[in-house]
Design an enzyme around this catalytic site. Sequence first.
Site, PDB file in Angstrom:
ATOM      1  N   GLY A  89       0.791  -1.219   0.000  1.00  0.00           N
ATOM      2  CA  GLY A  89       0.000   0.000   0.000  1.00  0.00           C
ATOM      3  C   GLY A  89       0.821   1.266   0.000  1.00  0.00           C
ATOM      4  O   GLY A  89       1.829   1.393  -0.703  1.00  0.00           O
ATOM      5  N   ILE A  90       0.385   2.243   0.791  1.00  0.00           N
ATOM      6  CA  ILE A  90       1.081   3.529   0.859  1.00  0.00           C
ATOM      7  C   ILE A  90       2.516   3.327   1.321  1.00  0.00           C
ATOM      8  O   ILE A  90       3.442   3.946   0.788  1.00  0.00           O
ATOM      9  CB  ILE A  90       0.323   4.487   1.806  1.00  0.00           C
ATOM     10  CG1 ILE A  90      -1.023   4.886   1.192  1.00  0.00           C
ATOM     11  CG2 ILE A  90       1.163   5.736   2.078  1.00  0.00           C
ATOM     12  CD1 ILE A  90      -1.903   5.704   2.119  1.00  0.00           C
ATOM     13  N   ASN A 113       3.929   4.825   9.177  1.00  0.00           N
ATOM     14  CA  ASN A 113       2.836   4.559   8.255  1.00  0.00           C
ATOM     15  C   ASN A 113       1.960   3.387   8.698  1.00  0.00           C
ATOM     16  O   ASN A 113       0.805   3.292   8.278  1.00  0.00           O
ATOM     17  CB  ASN A 113       3.421   4.252   6.864  1.00  0.00           C
ATOM     18  CG  ASN A 113       2.408   3.674   5.927  1.00  0.00           C
ATOM     19  OD1 ASN A 113       1.541   4.367   5.394  1.00  0.00           O
ATOM     20  ND2 ASN A 113       2.491   2.357   5.702  1.00  0.00           N
ATOM     21  N   ALA A 114       2.462   2.500   9.534  1.00  0.00           N
ATOM     22  CA  ALA A 114       1.702   1.307   9.921  1.00  0.00           C
ATOM     23  C   ALA A 114       0.373   1.690  10.557  1.00  0.00           C
ATOM     24  O   ALA A 114       0.296   2.604  11.385  1.00  0.00           O
ATOM     25  CB  ALA A 114       2.524   0.449  10.885  1.00  0.00           C
ATOM     26  N   TYR A 122     -10.497   4.893  15.278  1.00  0.00           N
ATOM     27  CA  TYR A 122      -9.394   5.165  14.343  1.00  0.00           C
ATOM     28  C   TYR A 122      -9.211   6.677  14.166  1.00  0.00           C
ATOM     29  O   TYR A 122      -8.084   7.187  14.224  1.00  0.00           O
ATOM     30  CB  TYR A 122      -9.702   4.497  13.014  1.00  0.00           C
ATOM     31  CG  TYR A 122      -8.709   4.748  11.910  1.00  0.00           C
ATOM     32  CD1 TYR A 122      -7.549   3.982  11.806  1.00  0.00           C
ATOM     33  CD2 TYR A 122      -8.945   5.723  10.939  1.00  0.00           C
ATOM     34  CE1 TYR A 122      -6.644   4.195  10.774  1.00  0.00           C
ATOM     35  CE2 TYR A 122      -8.054   5.940   9.909  1.00  0.00           C
ATOM     36  CZ  TYR A 122      -6.900   5.173   9.833  1.00  0.00           C
ATOM     37  OH  TYR A 122      -6.011   5.383   8.807  1.00  0.00           O
ATOM     38  N   PRO A 138      -3.655  11.516   4.345  1.00  0.00           N
ATOM     39  CA  PRO A 138      -4.300  11.022   3.129  1.00  0.00           C
ATOM     40  C   PRO A 138      -5.820  11.038   3.229  1.00  0.00           C
ATOM     41  O   PRO A 138      -6.397  10.972   4.321  1.00  0.00           O
ATOM     42  CB  PRO A 138      -3.797   9.584   3.014  1.00  0.00           C
ATOM     43  CG  PRO A 138      -2.601   9.504   3.922  1.00  0.00           C
ATOM     44  CD  PRO A 138      -2.892  10.466   5.029  1.00  0.00           C
TER      45      PRO A 138
END
Length: 252
Positions: free
Chosen positions: A17-18, A88-89, A153, A183
């Site tokens: 992914g990202i 990023n995780a 989240y 994002p």
Amino acid sequence: MKGLEGKVAIVTGGGQGIGRALVLRLAAEGCKVAIFDLSPEAGEKTAKLAGDAVVQTWQVDVSDFEAVQAAVGAVEDTLGPVWALVNNAGWDKPMPFLTTTPEFWDKVISINLKGNLNTHFAVAGRMAQRGGGRIINIASDAARVGTSNEAVYSACKGGLISFTKSIARELARKNVLANCVCPGPTNTPMMASVLGEGADAEKWKDAMVRGIPLKRMGEPEDYAGIVAMLASDDGAYITGQAISVSGGMNMV
């Protein structure tokens, strides 16, 4: 980008992914990249895509404080001093808050918030002692506008933005800069697992796209340039910011 050749960067969740896009861009800019990922197989696949660049994988659960500490030490022993930390995780399973459980809250918080505290604690002190470094946290526009079915989240990502601003103030005199990239909806394996397949999934996707002025979902590569810039000398006067990269979905 200026000043990235030979620098060491850690990218958490760099196996797909990202995260994969960020690893490949930093490697292309000349960085030696350490991937922290639960899946060593995914990390190795990313490393192969980087060609001759120096990209190595460590199997790390970012929610495990001791494991993060050990892995950071191993990276510095193997590749050299860490210049850039890219957090990023992340993980989530969208559902209405009133159907969730405390066990679910703990898992989301452990990965999306506590995991970032663990990596900061392991890396930021080393950067401060050396008098320089860059921290780029992948937050989310969910933190800024809220997202239905992702309340916990969103809370974690909002906390990450606030934490980043606080750390940026604490470490500015040590030339350790910290910023967030936020994002919007993005075509990633995580998004695919959330949406599923079939007509309902397409309706969800179409509804998201209608809310984006550029009329498309993000791709992992859309975030790589801003992350590389913030890690480079070109970002040397930017700290404490939360930068939305979402096709204009959020313009505040």
